[in-house]
Design a protein around this motif. Structure first.
Motif, short mmCIF file in Angstrom:
data_model
loop_
_atom_site.label_atom_id
_atom_site.label_comp_id
_atom_site.label_asym_id
_atom_site.label_seq_id
_atom_site.Cartn_x
_atom_site.Cartn_y
_atom_site.Cartn_z
N GLU A 21 42.06 43.69 37.39
CA GLU A 21 41.37 42.53 37.95
C GLU A 21 42.25 41.80 38.96
N LYS A 23 44.66 43.17 40.81
CA LYS A 23 44.72 44.01 42.02
C LYS A 23 43.44 43.89 42.84
N LEU A 24 42.30 43.83 42.18
CA LEU A 24 41.03 43.68 42.88
C LEU A 24 40.96 42.33 43.58
N GLN A 26 43.48 40.53 44.61
CA GLN A 26 44.41 40.55 45.74
C GLN A 26 43.83 41.31 46.93
N ALA A 27 43.08 42.35 46.66
CA ALA A 27 42.50 43.15 47.74
C ALA A 27 41.44 42.37 48.51
N TYR A 28 40.71 41.49 47.83
CA TYR A 28 39.63 40.75 48.47
C TYR A 28 40.00 39.34 48.90
N THR A 31 44.00 36.44 53.63
CA THR A 31 45.43 36.23 53.86
C THR A 31 45.71 34.83 54.39
#
Length: 54
Positions: A21, A23-24, A26-28, A31
């Motif tokens: 969760e 990692k997910l 952070q991906a979305y 920035t």
């Protein structure tokens, strides 16, 4: 310190799910708070106006 306590309190499958969760998320995650405003000064001006909408 927090991770040691978490390892003791949460099972291995739950830890793996939490890791996935994170990692997910952070991906979305964006920035920058407002991608269309590039300058730091512009971000400071935009925060009072756009901040409540965030």
């Amino acid at each position: 310190m927090e991770f040691q306590a978490l390892r003791k309190a949460v099972s291995l499958p739950q830890l793996r799910l939490l890791g996935a969760e994170v990692k997910l998320a952070q991906a979305y995650a964006p920035t920058r708070s407002h991608r269309w405003v590039n300058a730091e000064a512009m971000n400071k001006l935009a925060v009072p106006i756009l901040g409540p909408a965030d």
